[in-house]
Design a protein around this motif. Structure first.
Motif, PDB file in Angstrom:
ATOM      1  N   ALA A 171       0.833  -1.194   0.000  1.00 28.78           N
ATOM      2  CA  ALA A 171       0.000   0.000   0.000  1.00 28.78           C
ATOM      3  C   ALA A 171       0.873   1.252   0.000  1.00 28.78           C
ATOM      4  N   THR A 172       0.379   2.285  -0.680  1.00 24.61           N
ATOM      5  CA  THR A 172       1.070   3.562  -0.713  1.00 24.61           C
ATOM      6  C   THR A 172       0.367   4.528   0.232  1.00 24.61           C
ATOM      7  N   PRO A 173       1.061   5.564   0.690  1.00 28.98           N
ATOM      8  CA  PRO A 173       0.426   6.536   1.580  1.00 28.98           C
ATOM      9  C   PRO A 173      -0.767   7.202   0.882  1.00 28.98           C
ATOM     10  N   GLN A 174      -1.833   7.450   1.654  1.00 25.36           N
ATOM     11  CA  GLN A 174      -3.045   8.015   1.089  1.00 25.36           C
ATOM     12  C   GLN A 174      -2.877   9.506   0.834  1.00 25.36           C
ATOM     13  N   THR A 175      -3.179   9.942  -0.375  1.00 29.97           N
ATOM     14  CA  THR A 175      -3.217  11.341  -0.738  1.00 29.97           C
ATOM     15  C   THR A 175      -4.483  11.563  -1.550  1.00 29.97           C
ATOM     16  N   LYS A 176      -4.812  12.806  -1.801  1.00 31.07           N
ATOM     17  CA  LYS A 176      -5.979  13.126  -2.621  1.00 31.07           C
ATOM     18  C   LYS A 176      -5.646  12.785  -4.067  1.00 31.07           C
ATOM     19  N   THR A 177      -6.353  11.814  -4.624  1.00 32.64           N
ATOM     20  CA  THR A 177      -6.073  11.370  -5.978  1.00 32.64           C
ATOM     21  C   THR A 177      -7.221  11.721  -6.911  1.00 32.64           C
ATOM     22  N   VAL A 178      -6.873  11.827  -8.165  1.00 27.63           N
ATOM     23  CA  VAL A 178      -7.856  12.014  -9.226  1.00 27.63           C
ATOM     24  C   VAL A 178      -8.151  10.625  -9.783  1.00 27.63           C
ATOM     25  N   THR A 179      -9.426  10.288  -9.892  1.00 28.52           N
ATOM     26  CA  THR A 179      -9.823   8.962 -10.346  1.00 28.52           C
ATOM     27  C   THR A 179     -10.163   8.998 -11.829  1.00 28.52           C
ATOM     28  N   ILE A 180      -9.515   8.110 -12.571  1.00 30.59           N
ATOM     29  CA  ILE A 180      -9.803   7.941 -13.999  1.00 30.59           C
ATOM     30  C   ILE A 180     -10.489   6.592 -14.128  1.00 30.59           C
ATOM     31  N   SER A 181     -11.692   6.584 -14.691  1.00 36.35           N
ATOM     32  CA  SER A 181     -12.455   5.356 -14.837  1.00 36.35           C
ATOM     33  C   SER A 181     -12.745   5.114 -16.313  1.00 36.35           C
ATOM     34  N   ALA A 189      -1.649  12.871  -8.264  1.00 33.79           N
ATOM     35  CA  ALA A 189      -1.706  11.417  -8.122  1.00 33.79           C
ATOM     36  C   ALA A 189      -2.979  10.934  -8.805  1.00 33.79           C
ATOM     37  N   LEU A 190      -2.850   9.902  -9.626  1.00 32.64           N
ATOM     38  CA  LEU A 190      -3.979   9.364 -10.377  1.00 32.64           C
ATOM     39  C   LEU A 190      -4.270   7.931  -9.962  1.00 32.64           C
ATOM     40  N   SER A 191      -5.551   7.571  -9.998  1.00 25.64           N
ATOM     41  CA  SER A 191      -5.988   6.188  -9.808  1.00 25.64           C
ATOM     42  C   SER A 191      -6.738   5.785 -11.067  1.00 25.64           C
ATOM     43  N   LEU A 192      -6.312   4.683 -11.684  1.00 28.82           N
ATOM     44  CA  LEU A 192      -6.927   4.216 -12.924  1.00 28.82           C
ATOM     45  C   LEU A 192      -7.793   3.000 -12.644  1.00 28.82           C
ATOM     46  N   ASN A 193      -9.102   3.126 -12.906  1.00 28.25           N
ATOM     47  CA  ASN A 193     -10.064   2.032 -12.791  1.00 28.25           C
ATOM     48  C   ASN A 193     -10.507   1.703 -14.211  1.00 28.25           C
ATOM     49  N   ALA A 194     -10.108   0.566 -14.724  1.00 24.14           N
ATOM     50  CA  ALA A 194     -10.528   0.174 -16.068  1.00 24.14           C
ATOM     51  C   ALA A 194     -11.240  -1.169 -15.985  1.00 24.14           C
ATOM     52  N   ASP A 195     -12.390  -1.255 -16.616  1.00 24.67           N
ATOM     53  CA  ASP A 195     -13.129  -2.511 -16.655  1.00 24.67           C
ATOM     54  C   ASP A 195     -12.264  -3.561 -17.338  1.00 24.67           C
ATOM     55  N   LEU A 209      -2.395   5.440 -20.577  1.00 21.97           N
ATOM     56  CA  LEU A 209      -1.106   5.386 -19.870  1.00 21.97           C
ATOM     57  C   LEU A 209      -0.048   6.224 -20.583  1.00 21.97           C
ATOM     58  N   ALA A 210      -0.044   6.187 -21.910  1.00 21.32           N
ATOM     59  CA  ALA A 210       0.922   6.987 -22.670  1.00 21.32           C
ATOM     60  C   ALA A 210       0.666   8.480 -22.462  1.00 21.32           C
ATOM     61  N   SER A 211      -0.596   8.878 -22.462  1.00 25.23           N
ATOM     62  CA  SER A 211      -0.930  10.289 -22.226  1.00 25.23           C
ATOM     63  C   SER A 211      -0.497  10.721 -20.834  1.00 25.23           C
ATOM     64  N   ILE A 212      -0.734   9.863 -19.858  1.00 23.02           N
ATOM     65  CA  ILE A 212      -0.338  10.176 -18.477  1.00 23.02           C
ATOM     66  C   ILE A 212       1.173  10.324 -18.379  1.00 23.02           C
ATOM     67  N   GLU A 213       1.901   9.458 -19.076  1.00 23.42           N
ATOM     68  CA  GLU A 213       3.367   9.540 -19.049  1.00 23.42           C
ATOM     69  C   GLU A 213       3.865  10.804 -19.738  1.00 23.42           C
ATOM     70  N   VAL A 224       3.025  12.760 -15.066  1.00 20.15           N
ATOM     71  CA  VAL A 224       2.466  12.333 -13.776  1.00 20.15           C
ATOM     72  C   VAL A 224       3.331  11.194 -13.244  1.00 20.15           C
ATOM     73  N   GLU A 225       3.795  11.342 -12.006  1.00 24.77           N
ATOM     74  CA  GLU A 225       4.694  10.350 -11.424  1.00 24.77           C
ATOM     75  C   GLU A 225       3.981   9.370 -10.496  1.00 24.77           C
ATOM     76  N   LYS A 226       2.784   9.707 -10.042  1.00 25.41           N
ATOM     77  CA  LYS A 226       2.050   8.842  -9.108  1.00 25.41           C
ATOM     78  C   LYS A 226       0.799   8.318  -9.802  1.00 25.41           C
ATOM     79  N   LEU A 227       0.835   7.027 -10.126  1.00 29.73           N
ATOM     80  CA  LEU A 227      -0.297   6.389 -10.787  1.00 29.73           C
ATOM     81  C   LEU A 227      -0.570   5.056 -10.119  1.00 29.73           C
ATOM     82  N   SER A 228      -1.814   4.847  -9.721  1.00 30.12           N
ATOM     83  CA  SER A 228      -2.242   3.578  -9.141  1.00 30.12           C
ATOM     84  C   SER A 228      -3.220   2.922 -10.103  1.00 30.12           C
ATOM     85  N   VAL A 229      -2.977   1.666 -10.420  1.00 25.24           N
ATOM     86  CA  VAL A 229      -3.915   0.899 -11.233  1.00 25.24           C
ATOM     87  C   VAL A 229      -4.724   0.062 -10.255  1.00 25.24           C
TER      88      VAL A 229
END
Length: 134
Positions: free
Chosen positions: A54-64, A98-104, A116-120, A124-129
């Motif tokens: 687990a990573t430390p909790q921060t305010k993340t933007v969720t991408i779904s 910090a981003l969180s990626l939720n993909a079906d 992922l390429a756009s994020i790179e 953006v250095e903090k990405l959670s899948v």
């Protein structure tokens, strides 16, 4: 049969912690029940993967990304062509974005790879899948 004497009727000066434990358990149950309701995300069927550290909790933007390939940034729909510009705007506001990626799990890999390429490219250095445990 017990017979009490007047000497044994002294006041007990110890604290009874049973009511305190009862209240704490009720509060714990309330938090366990309400915590999943506090996440306001788009409902997607997440793939299963082995858990990681687990990573430390921060305010993340969720991408779904839903199964119909509709993309959302914090529940706001967006088209793939405008995704990178939107992430750049968010990066300007918060340099430690910090981003969180939720993909079906049925979303084609190509769509996720483009995201992922756009994020790179944005830097953006903090990405959670996000996945569900096996």
């Amino acid at each position: 049969m017990a017979i009490s004497t007047s000497q044994e009727d002294d006041v007990v000066s110890e604290i009874n912690i049973t009511p305190l434990v009862d209240v704490m358990l009720v509060l714990l149950i309330v938090f366990i029940v309400t915590a999943p309701l506090l996440t306001n995300t788009v409902k997607v069927n997440l793939p299963k993967a082995a858990p990681t550290q687990a990573t430390p909790q921060t305010k993340t933007v969720t991408i779904s990304v839903k199964s119909d390939q509709q993309i959302y940034i914090n529940q706001e729909p967006i088209v793939l062509e405008k995704f990178e510009a939107a992430i750049q705007e968010l990066k300007k506001v918060d340099s430690h974005l910090a981003l969180s990626l939720n993909a079906d799990e049925v979303v084609p890999y190509g769509t996720v790879a483009k995201l992922l390429a756009s994020i790179e490219r944005v830097g953006v250095e903090k990405l959670s899948v996000i996945t569900v445990p096996k």
